[in-house]
Design a protein around this motif. Structure first.
Motif, PDB file in Angstrom:
ATOM      1  N   LYS A  38      -7.063 -34.044  64.301  1.00 60.69           N
ATOM      2  CA  LYS A  38      -6.231 -33.057  63.532  1.00 60.69           C
ATOM      3  C   LYS A  38      -7.194 -32.390  62.754  1.00 60.69           C
ATOM      4  N   PHE A  39      -8.224 -32.845  62.404  1.00 60.31           N
ATOM      5  CA  PHE A  39      -9.205 -32.065  61.428  1.00 60.31           C
ATOM      6  C   PHE A  39     -10.557 -32.035  62.141  1.00 60.31           C
ATOM      7  N   ASP A  40     -11.189 -30.751  61.570  1.00 60.00           N
ATOM      8  CA  ASP A  40     -12.524 -30.716  62.219  1.00 60.00           C
ATOM      9  C   ASP A  40     -13.501 -31.447  61.230  1.00 60.00           C
ATOM     10  N   ALA A  41     -14.889 -31.198  61.377  1.00 59.78           N
ATOM     11  CA  ALA A  41     -15.923 -31.681  60.911  1.00 59.78           C
ATOM     12  C   ALA A  41     -15.792 -31.263  59.226  1.00 59.78           C
ATOM     13  N   ALA A  42     -15.316 -30.136  59.132  1.00 62.52           N
ATOM     14  CA  ALA A  42     -15.625 -29.435  57.872  1.00 62.52           C
ATOM     15  C   ALA A  42     -14.197 -29.994  56.924  1.00 62.52           C
ATOM     16  N   GLY A  43     -13.377 -30.575  57.568  1.00 65.21           N
ATOM     17  CA  GLY A  43     -12.022 -30.951  56.955  1.00 65.21           C
ATOM     18  C   GLY A  43     -11.038 -30.137  57.146  1.00 65.21           C
ATOM     19  N   ALA A  44     -11.056 -29.046  57.752  1.00 63.04           N
ATOM     20  CA  ALA A  44      -9.919 -28.016  58.011  1.00 63.04           C
ATOM     21  C   ALA A  44      -9.233 -28.408  59.236  1.00 63.04           C
ATOM     22  N   LEU A  45      -7.899 -28.095  59.177  1.00 60.90           N
ATOM     23  CA  LEU A  45      -7.016 -28.544  60.105  1.00 60.90           C
ATOM     24  C   LEU A  45      -7.347 -27.773  61.417  1.00 60.90           C
ATOM     25  N   THR A  46      -7.219 -28.618  62.686  1.00 57.98           N
ATOM     26  CA  THR A  46      -7.450 -28.043  63.912  1.00 57.98           C
ATOM     27  C   THR A  46      -5.901 -27.467  64.304  1.00 57.98           C
ATOM     28  N   PRO A  47      -5.960 -26.758  65.480  1.00 58.91           N
ATOM     29  CA  PRO A  47      -4.560 -26.444  65.922  1.00 58.91           C
ATOM     30  C   PRO A  47      -3.507 -27.587  66.080  1.00 58.91           C
ATOM     31  N   MET A  48      -4.042 -28.605  66.624  1.00 61.45           N
ATOM     32  CA  MET A  48      -3.325 -30.039  66.862  1.00 61.45           C
ATOM     33  C   MET A  48      -2.885 -30.554  65.467  1.00 61.45           C
ATOM     34  N   GLY A  49      -3.440 -30.217  64.229  1.00 65.77           N
ATOM     35  CA  GLY A  49      -3.278 -30.574  63.000  1.00 65.77           C
ATOM     36  C   GLY A  49      -2.217 -29.688  62.253  1.00 65.77           C
ATOM     37  N   LYS A  50      -1.909 -28.844  62.972  1.00 65.54           N
ATOM     38  CA  LYS A  50      -0.898 -27.776  62.305  1.00 65.54           C
ATOM     39  C   LYS A  50       0.314 -28.455  61.687  1.00 65.54           C
ATOM     40  N   VAL A  51       0.642 -29.399  62.376  1.00 68.78           N
ATOM     41  CA  VAL A  51       2.062 -30.311  61.813  1.00 68.78           C
ATOM     42  C   VAL A  51       1.894 -30.452  60.635  1.00 68.78           C
ATOM     43  N   VAL A  52       0.652 -30.930  60.250  1.00 72.76           N
ATOM     44  CA  VAL A  52       0.475 -31.521  58.703  1.00 72.76           C
ATOM     45  C   VAL A  52       0.900 -30.415  57.694  1.00 72.76           C
ATOM     46  N   ASP A  53       0.794 -29.269  58.076  1.00 78.11           N
ATOM     47  CA  ASP A  53       1.052 -28.213  57.278  1.00 78.11           C
ATOM     48  C   ASP A  53       2.686 -28.183  56.506  1.00 78.11           C
ATOM     49  N   VAL A  54       3.465 -28.743  57.458  1.00 77.45           N
ATOM     50  CA  VAL A  54       4.983 -28.577  57.071  1.00 77.45           C
ATOM     51  C   VAL A  54       5.170 -29.585  55.742  1.00 77.45           C
ATOM     52  N   ALA A  55       4.101 -30.484  55.444  1.00 81.59           N
ATOM     53  CA  ALA A  55       4.261 -31.419  54.224  1.00 81.59           C
ATOM     54  C   ALA A  55       3.785 -30.643  52.797  1.00 81.59           C
ATOM     55  N   GLY A  56       3.221 -29.714  53.190  1.00 79.00           N
ATOM     56  CA  GLY A  56       2.742 -28.798  51.805  1.00 79.00           C
ATOM     57  C   GLY A  56       3.837 -28.429  50.941  1.00 79.00           C
ATOM     58  N   PRO A  57       5.103 -27.829  51.332  1.00 79.82           N
ATOM     59  CA  PRO A  57       5.961 -27.364  50.479  1.00 79.82           C
ATOM     60  C   PRO A  57       6.747 -28.315  49.685  1.00 79.82           C
ATOM     61  N   THR A  58       6.638 -29.673  50.322  1.00 76.12           N
ATOM     62  CA  THR A  58       7.292 -30.502  49.638  1.00 76.12           C
ATOM     63  C   THR A  58       6.385 -31.265  48.223  1.00 76.12           C
ATOM     64  N   PHE A  59       5.085 -31.354  48.698  1.00 73.68           N
ATOM     65  CA  PHE A  59       4.324 -31.835  47.694  1.00 73.68           C
ATOM     66  C   PHE A  59       4.026 -30.804  46.582  1.00 73.68           C
ATOM     67  N   VAL A  60       4.158 -29.494  46.827  1.00 70.12           N
ATOM     68  CA  VAL A  60       3.918 -28.463  45.942  1.00 70.12           C
ATOM     69  C   VAL A  60       5.113 -28.585  44.912  1.00 70.12           C
ATOM     70  N   GLY A  61       6.420 -28.633  45.636  1.00 70.49           N
ATOM     71  CA  GLY A  61       7.454 -28.968  44.746  1.00 70.49           C
ATOM     72  C   GLY A  61       7.344 -29.829  43.533  1.00 70.49           C
ATOM     73  N   LEU A  62       6.541 -30.748  43.959  1.00 73.56           N
ATOM     74  CA  LEU A  62       6.266 -31.962  42.527  1.00 73.56           C
ATOM     75  C   LEU A  62       5.893 -31.256  41.460  1.00 73.56           C
ATOM     76  N   ALA A  63       5.184 -29.923  41.537  1.00 72.22           N
ATOM     77  CA  ALA A  63       4.717 -29.682  40.604  1.00 72.22           C
ATOM     78  C   ALA A  63       5.915 -28.891  39.388  1.00 72.22           C
ATOM     79  N   ARG A  64       6.992 -28.936  40.072  1.00 67.81           N
ATOM     80  CA  ARG A  64       8.076 -28.230  39.170  1.00 67.81           C
ATOM     81  C   ARG A  64       9.214 -29.273  38.602  1.00 67.81           C
ATOM     82  N   ILE A  65       8.867 -30.448  39.044  1.00 66.28           N
ATOM     83  CA  ILE A  65       9.403 -31.759  38.286  1.00 66.28           C
ATOM     84  C   ILE A  65       9.258 -31.900  36.835  1.00 66.28           C
ATOM     85  N   PRO A  66       9.937 -31.784  36.040  1.00 69.40           N
ATOM     86  CA  PRO A  66       9.390 -32.080  34.496  1.00 69.40           C
ATOM     87  C   PRO A  66       9.152 -33.440  34.407  1.00 69.40           C
TER      88      PRO A  66
END
Length: 79
Positions: free
Chosen positions: A51-79
């Motif tokens: 799911k990741f290439d040698a540089a650490g970037a997501l491969t097409p097979m790893g794009k499913v990992v991207d769906v977690a981004g909004p969940t974790f970004v939302g943590l920044a908004r919790i006081p």
């Protein structure tokens, strides 16, 4: 140090279940430290080498990992 701090758990591993078992243990530890652990199952990326290439970037097979981004970004908004 973790008392009342919001915490999200994620991990990647080479095996098929990712870090699911380790995340359960980590969740128990964080809860005992009174951290505010997000009530979702976390992100456990299995067979990470596909799911990741040698540089650490997501491969097409790893794009499913991207769906977690909004969940974790939302943590920044919790006081």
């Amino acid at each position: 140090m973790f008392t009342e701090k919001p915490v999200a758990i994620m991990g990647a591993a080479g095996g098929p279940v990712g870090t699911a078992r380790g995340q359960q243990d980590l969740k128990l530890i964080l809860m005992s430290m009174l951290a505010l652990v997000l009530p979702h199952p976390g992100v456990a990326v299995g067979v990470a080498q596909e799911k990741f290439d040698a540089a650490g970037a997501l491969t097409p097979m790893g794009k499913v990992v991207d769906v977690a981004g909004p969940t974790f970004v939302g943590l920044a908004r919790i006081p």
